[in-house]
Design an enzyme around this catalytic site. Sequence first.
Site, PDB file in Angstrom:
ATOM      1  N   GLY A 112      -1.816  -4.465  15.518  1.00 25.01           N
ATOM      2  CA  GLY A 112      -3.186  -4.146  15.869  1.00 25.01           C
ATOM      3  C   GLY A 112      -3.863  -3.367  14.760  1.00 25.01           C
ATOM      4  N   GLY A 158      -7.033  -1.052   4.336  1.00 29.66           N
ATOM      5  CA  GLY A 158      -7.443   0.336   4.204  1.00 29.66           C
ATOM      6  C   GLY A 158      -7.861   0.621   2.775  1.00 29.66           C
ATOM      7  N   GLY A 159      -6.974   1.277   2.017  1.00 29.97           N
ATOM      8  CA  GLY A 159      -7.272   1.548   0.616  1.00 29.97           C
ATOM      9  C   GLY A 159      -6.714   0.511  -0.337  1.00 29.97           C
ATOM     10  N   GLU A 166       2.593  -1.765   9.647  1.00 31.44           N
ATOM     11  CA  GLU A 166       2.143  -2.592   8.521  1.00 31.44           C
ATOM     12  C   GLU A 166       1.217  -3.726   8.936  1.00 31.44           C
ATOM     13  OE1 GLU A 166       5.923  -3.616   6.614  1.00 31.44           O
ATOM     14  OE2 GLU A 166       5.700  -1.888   5.297  1.00 31.44           O
ATOM     15  N   ALA A 186       3.869   7.077   6.176  1.00 29.63           N
ATOM     16  CA  ALA A 186       3.795   7.694   4.854  1.00 29.63           C
ATOM     17  C   ALA A 186       4.360   9.107   4.819  1.00 29.63           C
ATOM     18  CB  ALA A 186       2.337   7.708   4.387  1.00 29.63           C
ATOM     19  N   TYR A 228      12.559   9.084  -6.160  1.00 28.72           N
ATOM     20  CA  TYR A 228      11.496   8.158  -6.573  1.00 28.72           C
ATOM     21  C   TYR A 228      11.807   7.685  -7.987  1.00 28.72           C
ATOM     22  CZ  TYR A 228       6.579   6.548  -6.417  1.00 28.72           C
ATOM     23  OH  TYR A 228       5.436   5.798  -6.377  1.00 28.72           O
ATOM     24  N   THR A 277       2.113   2.609   7.178  1.00 24.59           N
ATOM     25  CA  THR A 277       3.282   2.596   6.296  1.00 24.59           C
ATOM     26  C   THR A 277       4.291   3.693   6.622  1.00 24.59           C
ATOM     27  OG1 THR A 277       2.064   3.944   4.691  1.00 24.59           O
ATOM     28  CG2 THR A 277       2.061   1.565   4.355  1.00 24.59           C
ATOM     29  N   LEU A 304      -3.344   9.820  -2.609  1.00 21.20           N
ATOM     30  CA  LEU A 304      -4.310  10.577  -1.812  1.00 21.20           C
ATOM     31  C   LEU A 304      -5.757  10.180  -2.084  1.00 21.20           C
ATOM     32  CD1 LEU A 304      -4.927  13.146   0.013  1.00 21.20           C
ATOM     33  CD2 LEU A 304      -5.162  14.371  -2.150  1.00 21.20           C
TER      34      LEU A 304
END
Length: 648
Positions: free
Chosen positions: A352, A216-217, A348, A298, A559, A296, A285
């Site tokens: 698929g 993806g990113g 993850e 998210a 975090y 993930t 983002l």
Amino acid sequence: MTAPRSEQKKSVDPKKVGDQKADDFFGLAGKVLAHTARSALAPRPMRGVPRGDTRFVPPERNGSADEAEANDGWGFADTKFVVQPNESVVLTGKRYNISNVELPSLLPWMSKTLAAPLGYANRHEPHYPPPIPPARPAPAGLIEALNALLQPDQLSTDPLVRLRRGHGHTGAEIWAIRYGKLERVPDLVVFPTAHEQVVALVKAAEEHGACLIPFGGGTNVTDALRLAPSEERFVIAVDMRRMNRILWIDPVNLTACIEAGAVGRHIAEELARYKLIMGHEPDSLEFSTLGGWIATNASGMKKNRYGNIEDLVLDMQVVTTQGVLARPQVGPRESIGPNPKSFMFGSEGNFGIVTSAVVKLFPRPEVQRYGSVLFPTLGHGLDFLYDLQRAGAVPASVRVVDNTQFQFGQALKPKSDGSMASRMKSKLEKALVTQFKGFDPKQLAAATLVFEGSEEEVAFQEQAVYRIARAHGGLKAGSKNGERGYQLTFGIAYIRDLTFSHWAIAESFETSVPWSQALSLYERVRERVRREHEARRLPGNPFFTGRITQVYTTGVAIYFYMGFYCKGVEDPVRMYGELEHAAREEILAAGGTLSHHHGVGKIRQGFLGDIYSPGSLQFMRQVKHAVDPANVFGANNHGVRGTVDLGA
């Protein structure tokens, strides 16, 4: 150290305390109900419900010329932190509120915190690109099959293109491409543009014995994209970012169908044209995709108002080796037995490829305002969050940062204009906080706030938030500081690469934890990191900071950032890995979870036996075997095929 308010209480009558808290809670609950009633009765335009199919197809977005991304680090190619000869730091480009201005305090503060000689002359220059493993030969007939279903510009064997699809953004991966190498990367990259192409691609890979890795990113921080050197098959990275359209929008039922390769910033920009939002704003983002968010499981910074990704996705279309997972329609909620889509949250890349999803939308909020509060300690900030959650007045985003992160934010302030007014303002602000309020500058914490909703709703939340903050010793610090603190999230993501270039290594990790164990977990992890750093005789002081980022009825997410000066250290990546492993051990021992939103990938695979029973692990492995017996989707994340050895 100033103790939290809950620790300062002397002999109190528990019954009176309970009665008072009940009075406070029910009193505020009554105000909430009254406010809701007033809002419901307020004059509003009455339109009724339009009938029939209320969906429309928006035009395709036009690409922008200034969206090139960096290959050797985080973010946009035109944006990075650079140290000047005068030791000031500048964030190049024009994209962020700290871009293209001198930051004179940042490097001195980092040097002092790490007890290390960071400076303009003490550079650790990257050696990008690294040696790239040659592509392996494709199985007979595979390339012919791919050429039959894709255009020439949809396939690439370019070494740099292959390299970028072979890693995410863990510190170890970025260190490897700058100063070492990756042992194994994909042999081919494909760029599908339609669901039908993905279906045909999966069929071709299965028929020819190839391995598929969805991409993806590329922003994950779990080694999810890393390939084991022992992978002998021909590996195809499936870059989904050309499947980036909003297929339809339903402004009446507030839903949209979006292709999985759509990037977060583009989704937000396109929906804004119709005064709509999705509300999902992870730190990544700007670069992460809808498919990546699903894969993930998210969470976003405004989860308090809009929910996590599992709350926002109503349905999805997924291509597997067993066929396409799809349904003809979706309702607000259903009871239809086990839904295969549930296995895709946090999958993850194991089961698929998600090609599109139906998601919830929200009207663009009438009002958005920022705020900030200073607290004597992190403990006071935690107490504030707890009472705020119980009062039902949590804004779209509220985060409490510890003292180190507060100081970090101060170090990111631009150079002062040097005027008398500016100097006086700064002195008065410091005097108010440290002398009048009595805050210890080495202990205070800060909260940043984002309020979204109607004018009445935001006004009510602000009143409740600041009242509860005052009860916990909080001091309003202004909307500008709140906005700056929230927006800094995107700019400071580039800091990690700056530290690498000056002989420090750093990375983030996260957890969630029940309220009653949150502060002790933070303190235990901080102390464990200090001990582990000392035991290894690493240079200087460890860098450690944390923030409380999301709140739930049952607890919070925390975090962390951690790092150390590494010049002269034989294997900085291994040393960092050992420190993070120790920190994760302490997190689990202190009652925390393995991950709140980053996922498992391969970086945390060694802890799965600590959080799942043998039966649970076997269940997931059997699911993998049943739906993908040939392991066509060979990412091999979160232990679905046992432990993956990534080599040195």
